[in-house]
Write a protein that holds these residues in place. Structure first.
Motif, PDB file in Angstrom:
ATOM      1  N   LEU A 106      31.149  47.847  44.146  1.00  0.00           N
ATOM      2  CA  LEU A 106      32.426  47.736  43.386  1.00  0.00           C
ATOM      3  C   LEU A 106      32.520  46.359  43.105  1.00  0.00           C
ATOM      4  CD1 LEU A 106      34.270  50.350  45.670  1.00  0.00           C
ATOM      5  CD2 LEU A 106      33.220  50.587  43.244  1.00  0.00           C
ATOM      6  N   GLU A 107      32.442  45.370  44.002  1.00  0.00           N
ATOM      7  CA  GLU A 107      32.827  43.929  43.465  1.00  0.00           C
ATOM      8  C   GLU A 107      32.090  43.476  42.321  1.00  0.00           C
ATOM      9  OE1 GLU A 107      34.546  41.431  46.266  1.00  0.00           O
ATOM     10  OE2 GLU A 107      34.610  40.551  44.152  1.00  0.00           O
ATOM     11  N   ASP A 108      30.576  43.899  42.433  1.00  0.00           N
ATOM     12  CA  ASP A 108      29.648  43.472  41.232  1.00  0.00           C
ATOM     13  C   ASP A 108      30.095  44.122  40.047  1.00  0.00           C
ATOM     14  OD1 ASP A 108      28.562  41.904  43.127  1.00  0.00           O
ATOM     15  OD2 ASP A 108      26.778  43.250  43.182  1.00  0.00           O
ATOM     16  N   GLU A 109      30.642  45.501  40.148  1.00  0.00           N
ATOM     17  CA  GLU A 109      30.685  46.008  38.816  1.00  0.00           C
ATOM     18  C   GLU A 109      32.143  45.429  38.200  1.00  0.00           C
ATOM     19  OE1 GLU A 109      28.545  50.440  39.495  1.00  0.00           O
ATOM     20  OE2 GLU A 109      30.913  50.551  39.450  1.00  0.00           O
ATOM     21  N   LEU A 110      33.173  45.318  38.937  1.00  0.00           N
ATOM     22  CA  LEU A 110      34.326  44.768  38.507  1.00  0.00           C
ATOM     23  C   LEU A 110      34.245  43.284  38.060  1.00  0.00           C
ATOM     24  CD1 LEU A 110      37.204  45.941  38.310  1.00  0.00           C
ATOM     25  CD2 LEU A 110      37.766  44.654  40.350  1.00  0.00           C
ATOM     26  N   GLN A 111      33.343  42.728  38.721  1.00  0.00           N
ATOM     27  CA  GLN A 111      33.115  41.421  38.202  1.00  0.00           C
ATOM     28  C   GLN A 111      32.309  41.262  36.724  1.00  0.00           C
ATOM     29  OE1 GLN A 111      34.125  38.407  40.377  1.00  0.00           O
ATOM     30  NE2 GLN A 111      34.324  37.713  38.272  1.00  0.00           N
ATOM     31  N   ALA A 112      31.329  42.196  36.764  1.00  0.00           N
ATOM     32  CA  ALA A 112      30.507  41.914  35.522  1.00  0.00           C
ATOM     33  C   ALA A 112      31.403  42.688  34.259  1.00  0.00           C
ATOM     34  CB  ALA A 112      29.372  43.047  35.748  1.00  0.00           C
ATOM     35  N   GLU A 113      32.125  43.677  34.576  1.00  0.00           N
ATOM     36  CA  GLU A 113      32.715  44.303  33.404  1.00  0.00           C
ATOM     37  C   GLU A 113      34.138  43.913  33.049  1.00  0.00           C
ATOM     38  OE1 GLU A 113      32.480  48.832  33.369  1.00  0.00           O
ATOM     39  OE2 GLU A 113      30.568  48.641  34.863  1.00  0.00           O
ATOM     40  N   CYS A 114      34.970  43.488  33.972  1.00  0.00           N
ATOM     41  CA  CYS A 114      36.155  43.031  33.745  1.00  0.00           C
ATOM     42  C   CYS A 114      36.298  41.217  34.277  1.00  0.00           C
ATOM     43  CB  CYS A 114      37.112  43.696  34.618  1.00  0.00           C
ATOM     44  SG  CYS A 114      37.032  45.448  34.295  1.00  0.00           S
ATOM     45  N   ASP A 115      35.224  40.923  34.527  1.00  0.00           N
ATOM     46  CA  ASP A 115      35.488  39.435  35.069  1.00  0.00           C
ATOM     47  C   ASP A 115      36.342  39.351  35.946  1.00  0.00           C
ATOM     48  OD1 ASP A 115      34.861  36.849  34.998  1.00  0.00           O
ATOM     49  OD2 ASP A 115      36.026  36.279  33.272  1.00  0.00           O
ATOM     50  N   LEU A 116      36.825  40.224  36.984  1.00  0.00           N
ATOM     51  CA  LEU A 116      37.816  40.136  37.946  1.00  0.00           C
ATOM     52  C   LEU A 116      37.262  40.317  39.441  1.00  0.00           C
ATOM     53  CD1 LEU A 116      41.114  40.087  37.790  1.00  0.00           C
ATOM     54  CD2 LEU A 116      40.980  42.577  37.926  1.00  0.00           C
ATOM     55  N   ALA A 117      37.782  39.300  40.230  1.00  0.00           N
ATOM     56  CA  ALA A 117      37.394  39.554  41.689  1.00  0.00           C
ATOM     57  C   ALA A 117      38.229  40.891  42.439  1.00  0.00           C
ATOM     58  CB  ALA A 117      37.686  38.445  42.522  1.00  0.00           C
ATOM     59  N   LEU A 118      37.407  41.432  43.321  1.00  0.00           N
ATOM     60  CA  LEU A 118      38.328  42.596  44.005  1.00  0.00           C
ATOM     61  C   LEU A 118      39.374  42.148  44.751  1.00  0.00           C
ATOM     62  CD1 LEU A 118      37.471  45.650  44.213  1.00  0.00           C
ATOM     63  CD2 LEU A 118      36.034  44.995  45.839  1.00  0.00           C
ATOM     64  N   ALA A 119      39.430  40.910  45.085  1.00  0.00           N
ATOM     65  CA  ALA A 119      40.581  40.561  45.734  1.00  0.00           C
ATOM     66  C   ALA A 119      41.875  40.242  44.836  1.00  0.00           C
ATOM     67  CB  ALA A 119      40.199  39.049  46.357  1.00  0.00           C
ATOM     68  N   TRP A 120      41.646  39.826  43.626  1.00  0.00           N
ATOM     69  CA  TRP A 120      42.566  39.955  42.466  1.00  0.00           C
ATOM     70  C   TRP A 120      43.100  40.920  42.168  1.00  0.00           C
ATOM     71  CZ3 TRP A 120      42.400  35.218  38.500  1.00  0.00           C
ATOM     72  CH2 TRP A 120      41.958  33.984  39.300  1.00  0.00           C
ATOM     73  N   TYR A 121      42.110  41.856  41.855  1.00  0.00           N
ATOM     74  CA  TYR A 121      42.618  43.534  41.486  1.00  0.00           C
ATOM     75  C   TYR A 121      43.375  44.193  42.649  1.00  0.00           C
ATOM     76  CZ  TYR A 121      41.983  48.341  40.823  1.00  0.00           C
ATOM     77  OH  TYR A 121      42.132  49.844  40.436  1.00  0.00           O
ATOM     78  N   ASP A 122      43.113  43.804  43.850  1.00  0.00           N
ATOM     79  CA  ASP A 122      43.844  44.570  44.994  1.00  0.00           C
ATOM     80  C   ASP A 122      45.278  43.948  44.995  1.00  0.00           C
ATOM     81  OD1 ASP A 122      44.253  45.817  47.188  1.00  0.00           O
ATOM     82  OD2 ASP A 122      42.994  44.396  48.651  1.00  0.00           O
ATOM     83  N   VAL A 123      45.298  42.579  44.711  1.00  0.00           N
ATOM     84  CA  VAL A 123      46.703  41.956  44.337  1.00  0.00           C
ATOM     85  C   VAL A 123      47.604  42.707  43.424  1.00  0.00           C
ATOM     86  CG1 VAL A 123      48.058  40.067  43.782  1.00  0.00           C
ATOM     87  CG2 VAL A 123      46.300  39.628  45.522  1.00  0.00           C
ATOM     88  N   LEU A 124      46.836  42.742  42.293  1.00  0.00           N
ATOM     89  CA  LEU A 124      47.511  43.446  40.940  1.00  0.00           C
ATOM     90  C   LEU A 124      47.904  44.946  41.465  1.00  0.00           C
ATOM     91  CD1 LEU A 124      45.491  42.146  38.195  1.00  0.00           C
ATOM     92  CD2 LEU A 124      47.650  41.227  39.117  1.00  0.00           C
ATOM     93  N   VAL A 125      47.112  45.737  42.217  1.00  0.00           N
ATOM     94  CA  VAL A 125      47.520  46.988  42.631  1.00  0.00           C
ATOM     95  C   VAL A 125      48.564  47.209  43.602  1.00  0.00           C
ATOM     96  CG1 VAL A 125      46.736  48.987  43.863  1.00  0.00           C
ATOM     97  CG2 VAL A 125      45.336  47.898  42.326  1.00  0.00           C
ATOM     98  N   GLN A 126      48.756  46.312  44.493  1.00  0.00           N
ATOM     99  CA  GLN A 126      49.629  46.274  45.408  1.00  0.00           C
ATOM    100  C   GLN A 126      51.026  45.733  44.764  1.00  0.00           C
ATOM    101  OE1 GLN A 126      49.598  47.235  48.247  1.00  0.00           O
ATOM    102  NE2 GLN A 126      47.259  47.171  48.532  1.00  0.00           N
ATOM    103  N   LEU A 127      51.288  44.864  43.709  1.00  0.00           N
ATOM    104  CA  LEU A 127      52.210  44.378  43.002  1.00  0.00           C
ATOM    105  C   LEU A 127      52.753  45.918  42.006  1.00  0.00           C
ATOM    106  CD1 LEU A 127      51.675  40.850  41.985  1.00  0.00           C
ATOM    107  CD2 LEU A 127      52.996  41.765  43.924  1.00  0.00           C
ATOM    108  N   SER A 128      51.667  46.224  41.543  1.00  0.00           N
ATOM    109  CA  SER A 128      52.000  47.627  40.735  1.00  0.00           C
ATOM    110  C   SER A 128      52.449  48.671  41.266  1.00  0.00           C
ATOM    111  CB  SER A 128      50.692  48.129  40.148  1.00  0.00           C
ATOM    112  OG  SER A 128      50.861  49.128  39.109  1.00  0.00           O
ATOM    113  N   ASP A 129      52.313  49.072  42.610  1.00  0.00           N
ATOM    114  CA  ASP A 129      52.850  50.104  43.619  1.00  0.00           C
ATOM    115  C   ASP A 129      54.273  49.460  44.067  1.00  0.00           C
ATOM    116  OD1 ASP A 129      50.555  51.456  43.055  1.00  0.00           O
ATOM    117  OD2 ASP A 129      50.001  51.211  44.950  1.00  0.00           O
ATOM    118  N   ALA A 130      54.522  48.187  43.948  1.00  0.00           N
ATOM    119  CA  ALA A 130      55.754  47.958  44.688  1.00  0.00           C
ATOM    120  C   ALA A 130      56.994  47.980  43.941  1.00  0.00           C
ATOM    121  CB  ALA A 130      55.482  46.263  45.132  1.00  0.00           C
ATOM    122  N   ALA A 131      58.126  48.093  44.295  1.00  0.00           N
ATOM    123  CA  ALA A 131      59.380  48.080  43.675  1.00  0.00           C
ATOM    124  C   ALA A 131      59.312  46.866  42.994  1.00  0.00           C
ATOM    125  CB  ALA A 131      60.451  48.404  44.553  1.00  0.00           C
ATOM    126  N   GLU A 132      59.935  47.051  41.558  1.00  0.00           N
ATOM    127  CA  GLU A 132      59.941  45.936  40.668  1.00  0.00           C
ATOM    128  C   GLU A 132      58.637  45.096  40.555  1.00  0.00           C
ATOM    129  OE1 GLU A 132      63.824  43.930  40.730  1.00  0.00           O
ATOM    130  OE2 GLU A 132      64.335  45.042  42.559  1.00  0.00           O
TER     131      GLU A 132
END
Lengths: 151, 151
Positions: free
Chosen positions: B27-53
DNA sequence: TCCGGTTAGTTGCTACTGCAACCATATCGA
DNA sequence: TCGATATGGTTGCAGTAGCAACTAACCGGA
């Protein structure tokens, strides 16, 4: 409205991730506190213990403990300095190196093993009925099998 | 001779570890290759997206993404430099800092999300029947619940 | 009000990891 | 036999992690 199936599957994935992270953190901490041993070191010793003649080639060991070759080179450096393993030149392939467990490594593993296994039981397998354990093993094996081709 | 129960449980634990490691790596490799995004960064964005405001306090976010506070400070530094999140001083508690997702962060998340979710489906949940997913979720939740007290 | 203890976040330091480049050796085909 | 290619392991370098120490701010009781 009925819950979407994807939600259920995603919840399983998230629970899987959290369980892994939390369990690993506790096991790492306990092994460090009680045996002064990092989990990565324990892992190396277990792999060598399971191997024929208690030794493995660098690349085999790297694969077994899920580390890059470079990472393993440094790990084996540190464990050699600590006297737990030793490098043995490989006769059959003169590029190669065996990593062999020393008597001290055996002693450390025998000391750490009960602690770690107790931790695995307390923090993980205790929560699985036999049937659940078998199912978990099987599900995980399927996941791994499907990913193997790319390795 | 019958197989010892501990063997079954330990096999489940080992399969669990391997499945996690392999799946995460892919999953890490695919996300990096296709979106140039580290899984840890994605994880942060998901958490913020789920949070109020779309914002969380540093310590909340650290806990959510399983990072130390120090580790998160640096991660947020990098993501701020990349324009995906921003720090907002906290009015109610002047020691504190909110981490808020930017419009660019939202864009990157929306772009990466299908890729990641497709990967989770392909490499993990595809191999689980609905009943198995529910059981896996429940077992993992039990493991996590038992470990929570120490956090 | 003010003082001890706690919490929020950052920083210095050190440890561990992977990638890419490198050398030595092995292997395979012409 | 020899050259091209692949493999085994190490090294330089850079990135990311945690711990401990630090500052700032909060909170509770005398």
């Amino acid at each position: 409205m009925a819950e979407q199936p994807e939600e259920l599957q995603l919840a399983a994935w998230r629970a899987f991730l959290t369980a892994h992270a939390r369990a690993m953190a506790v096991l790492e901490d306990e092994l460090q506190a009680e045996c002064d041993l990092a989990l990565a070191w324990y892992d190396v010793l277990v792999q060598l213990s399971d191997a024929a003649e208690n030794r493995l080639r660098m690349h085999e060991l790297a694969r077994a403990v899920l580390l890059s070759r470079a990472g393993l080179t440094r790990l084996v450096d540190r464990m050699t300095a600590a006297g737990l393993v030793e490098r043995v030149p490989c006769q059959e392939d003169r590029r190669g190196t065996w990593v062999a467990m020393t008597a001290e490594g055996r002693r450390v593993l025998d000391n750490a093993s009960p602690v770690h296994l107790r931790g695995v039981e307390r923090h993980f397998t205790r929560h699985l009925a036999d049937r659940e354990a078998e199912e978990l093993r099987e599900v995980c094996a399927r996941v791994v099998a499907a990913l193997e081709p790319r390795l």
